[in-house]
Design a protein around this motif. Structure first.
Motif, PDB file in Angstrom:
ATOM      1  N   MET A 110      11.767  15.483  46.828  1.00 17.16           N
ATOM      2  CA  MET A 110      10.452  15.401  46.929  1.00 17.16           C
ATOM      3  C   MET A 110       9.924  16.667  47.980  1.00 17.16           C
ATOM      4  SD  MET A 110       8.917  11.849  46.871  1.00 17.16           S
ATOM      5  CE  MET A 110       9.240  10.378  45.804  1.00 17.16           C
ATOM      6  N   PHE A 111      10.805  17.144  48.738  1.00 18.51           N
ATOM      7  CA  PHE A 111      10.716  18.091  49.734  1.00 18.51           C
ATOM      8  C   PHE A 111      11.532  19.380  49.785  1.00 18.51           C
ATOM      9  CE2 PHE A 111       8.839  14.520  51.424  1.00 18.51           C
ATOM     10  CZ  PHE A 111       7.596  15.053  52.078  1.00 18.51           C
ATOM     11  N   ILE A 112      12.666  19.088  49.168  1.00 15.60           N
ATOM     12  CA  ILE A 112      13.784  20.223  49.199  1.00 15.60           C
ATOM     13  C   ILE A 112      14.264  20.316  47.712  1.00 15.60           C
ATOM     14  CG2 ILE A 112      16.102  20.951  49.865  1.00 15.60           C
ATOM     15  CD1 ILE A 112      15.655  18.842  52.250  1.00 15.60           C
ATOM     16  N   LYS A 113      13.693  21.458  47.014  1.00 15.85           N
ATOM     17  CA  LYS A 113      14.074  21.588  45.515  1.00 15.85           C
ATOM     18  C   LYS A 113      15.467  21.878  45.333  1.00 15.85           C
ATOM     19  CE  LYS A 113       9.721  21.012  44.895  1.00 15.85           C
ATOM     20  NZ  LYS A 113       9.256  19.810  44.319  1.00 15.85           N
ATOM     21  N   SER A 114      16.013  21.530  44.320  1.00 13.65           N
ATOM     22  CA  SER A 114      17.485  21.711  43.713  1.00 13.65           C
ATOM     23  C   SER A 114      17.362  21.599  42.328  1.00 13.65           C
ATOM     24  CB  SER A 114      18.396  20.771  44.638  1.00 13.65           C
ATOM     25  OG  SER A 114      18.129  19.373  44.340  1.00 13.65           O
ATOM     26  N   ALA A 115      18.725  21.920  41.600  1.00 13.39           N
ATOM     27  CA  ALA A 115      18.621  21.403  40.261  1.00 13.39           C
ATOM     28  C   ALA A 115      18.546  20.133  39.961  1.00 13.39           C
ATOM     29  CB  ALA A 115      20.379  21.777  39.997  1.00 13.39           C
ATOM     30  N   ASP A 116      18.121  19.774  39.158  1.00 13.80           N
ATOM     31  CA  ASP A 116      17.777  18.357  38.331  1.00 13.80           C
ATOM     32  C   ASP A 116      16.884  17.622  39.383  1.00 13.80           C
ATOM     33  OD1 ASP A 116      19.504  19.066  36.402  1.00 13.80           O
ATOM     34  OD2 ASP A 116      21.261  18.127  37.359  1.00 13.80           O
ATOM     35  N   ASN A 117      15.958  18.240  40.021  1.00 14.62           N
ATOM     36  CA  ASN A 117      15.254  17.715  41.280  1.00 14.62           C
ATOM     37  C   ASN A 117      14.528  16.341  40.771  1.00 14.62           C
ATOM     38  OD1 ASN A 117      14.717  18.651  43.916  1.00 14.62           O
ATOM     39  ND2 ASN A 117      12.762  18.257  43.415  1.00 14.62           N
ATOM     40  N   ALA A 118      13.715  16.420  39.455  1.00  9.32           N
ATOM     41  CA  ALA A 118      13.063  15.468  39.013  1.00  9.32           C
ATOM     42  C   ALA A 118      13.836  14.177  38.523  1.00  9.32           C
ATOM     43  CB  ALA A 118      12.333  15.989  37.451  1.00  9.32           C
ATOM     44  N   TYR A 119      15.027  14.235  38.344  1.00  2.00           N
ATOM     45  CA  TYR A 119      15.889  13.309  38.051  1.00  2.00           C
ATOM     46  C   TYR A 119      16.536  12.542  39.432  1.00  2.00           C
ATOM     47  CZ  TYR A 119      16.573  14.811  33.177  1.00  2.00           C
ATOM     48  OH  TYR A 119      16.264  15.412  31.893  1.00  2.00           O
ATOM     49  N   LYS A 120      16.593  13.490  40.304  1.00  6.41           N
ATOM     50  CA  LYS A 120      16.894  12.835  41.705  1.00  6.41           C
ATOM     51  C   LYS A 120      15.743  12.211  42.045  1.00  6.41           C
ATOM     52  CE  LYS A 120      20.168  16.406  43.046  1.00  6.41           C
ATOM     53  NZ  LYS A 120      19.925  17.837  43.946  1.00  6.41           N
ATOM     54  N   ILE A 121      14.455  12.536  41.858  1.00  9.50           N
ATOM     55  CA  ILE A 121      13.424  11.536  42.386  1.00  9.50           C
ATOM     56  C   ILE A 121      13.321  10.090  41.642  1.00  9.50           C
ATOM     57  CG2 ILE A 121      10.739  11.548  42.298  1.00  9.50           C
ATOM     58  CD1 ILE A 121      10.947  14.451  42.664  1.00  9.50           C
ATOM     59  N   GLU A 156       7.406  15.607  33.996  1.00  9.49           N
ATOM     60  CA  GLU A 156       8.339  16.961  33.913  1.00  9.49           C
ATOM     61  C   GLU A 156       9.607  16.729  33.086  1.00  9.49           C
ATOM     62  OE1 GLU A 156      11.253  19.497  36.896  1.00  9.49           O
ATOM     63  OE2 GLU A 156       9.266  18.933  37.591  1.00  9.49           O
ATOM     64  N   ILE A 157      10.142  15.734  33.161  1.00  9.04           N
ATOM     65  CA  ILE A 157      11.206  15.527  32.297  1.00  9.04           C
ATOM     66  C   ILE A 157      10.915  15.263  30.878  1.00  9.04           C
ATOM     67  CG2 ILE A 157      13.122  13.770  31.664  1.00  9.04           C
ATOM     68  CD1 ILE A 157      13.281  13.276  34.877  1.00  9.04           C
ATOM     69  N   GLN A 158       9.681  14.225  30.467  1.00 11.04           N
ATOM     70  CA  GLN A 158       9.070  14.317  29.454  1.00 11.04           C
ATOM     71  C   GLN A 158       8.963  15.504  28.691  1.00 11.04           C
ATOM     72  OE1 GLN A 158       5.785  11.674  30.298  1.00 11.04           O
ATOM     73  NE2 GLN A 158       6.473  10.127  28.699  1.00 11.04           N
ATOM     74  N   ALA A 159       8.140  16.530  29.334  1.00  7.52           N
ATOM     75  CA  ALA A 159       7.911  17.939  28.839  1.00  7.52           C
ATOM     76  C   ALA A 159       9.396  18.407  28.352  1.00  7.52           C
ATOM     77  CB  ALA A 159       6.978  18.489  29.925  1.00  7.52           C
ATOM     78  N   GLU A 160      10.246  18.297  29.376  1.00  9.15           N
ATOM     79  CA  GLU A 160      11.554  18.978  28.883  1.00  9.15           C
ATOM     80  C   GLU A 160      12.268  18.515  27.912  1.00  9.15           C
ATOM     81  OE1 GLU A 160      15.761  18.242  31.164  1.00  9.15           O
ATOM     82  OE2 GLU A 160      14.035  19.219  32.821  1.00  9.15           O
TER      83      GLU A 160
END
Length: 245
Positions: A174-185, A237-241
């Motif tokens: 939630m604080f450090i952006k990276s690839a697949d961030n939404a999935y990690k959350i 975000e994932i829904q939109a993706e």
């Protein structure tokens, strides 16, 4: 009501004397439940001592101090963020009192993250400890970025707080952006099916719902609300993706 259940159980075990004792015991439990408010129950209170607001606030600011010092570079922005946050949350007078107490204790002894976390583990629910980590990450990012030293220190604190690694990684994302961030959350892989995605969202929304925190501390309440919004944002975000609704 508990009193009728304990009365019936008492009668089954010891007949009339047991029913009377069971009713009295159940009435006592009902009274404690009604005075506790909300989702609190006598069973939770018996199994876990409650930390006083003053002690909680002092331990919270102590953990903040440990994180701020982690990279050896205490910035004014971080200090200002902590003070501003405490003032906006508790009010100027109470915040100043917290800082004064903290400064006095800090002069006389070294702050031990492990000792603080052991104390909190015995007196707080898991959901509250998740909010603590969220708050510590927000402190670390007050100067615009989170250093590796700060990440390592918060990970260490998470271990002391007995927070699962997957929950730590979720909050970190939630604080450090990276690839697949939404999935990690949401604590799922990118290969997860749409059904698995929905299930993960329901699970995380339930885990991070502000009502689960059950605390009077305003700092933790605010963190819970923010974290819940992050879970919703990740799901959308994932829904939109994926083009799903």
């Amino acid at each position: 009501m508990v009193k009728w259940f304990t009365a019936i159980l008492g009668y089954y075990l010891f007949r009339l004397p047991g029913a009377i004792l069971g009713f009295l015991l159940g009435s006592f439990i009902d009274n404690l439940n009604s005075s506790g408010g909300g989702a609190r129950t006598i069973f939770r209170d018996i199994s876990r001592q409650q930390v006083s607001p003053a002690d909680f606030e002092l331990n919270l600011i102590s953990l903040c101090s440990i994180v701020i010092k982690a990279d050896g570079n205490v910035t004014q922005r971080e200090l200002d963020y902590v003070r501003q946050y405490f003032v906006s949350t508790y009010g100027k007078e109470k915040a100043n009192a917290i800082f004064r107490t903290f400064n006095e204790i800090n002069k006389n002894r070294e702050i031990s993250a492990q000792r603080i976390c052991t104390y909190l583990n015995q007196r707080t629910r898991y959901e509250v400890r998740l909010q603590l980590l969220h708050f510590l990450f927000s402190i670390a990012k007050a100067d615009g970025s989170v250093s590796q030293f700060e990440i390592d220190k918060i990970r260490e604190i998470a271990g002391y707080l007995r927070v699962a690694l997957r929950d730590f990684e979720s909050i970190k994302a939630m604080f450090i952006k990276s690839a697949d961030n939404a999935y990690k959350i949401l604590e799922i892989d990118k290969s997860a099916t749409n059904e698995e995605l929905k299930k993960a969202y329901r699970t995380m929304a339930k885990k991070y719902h502000p009502d689960r925190v059950n605390t009077q501390d305003e700092a933790i309440k605010k963190g819970a609300e923010e974290k819940f919004k992050q879970v919703q944002k990740a799901y959308e975000e994932i829904q939109a993706e994926r083009g799903i609704g």
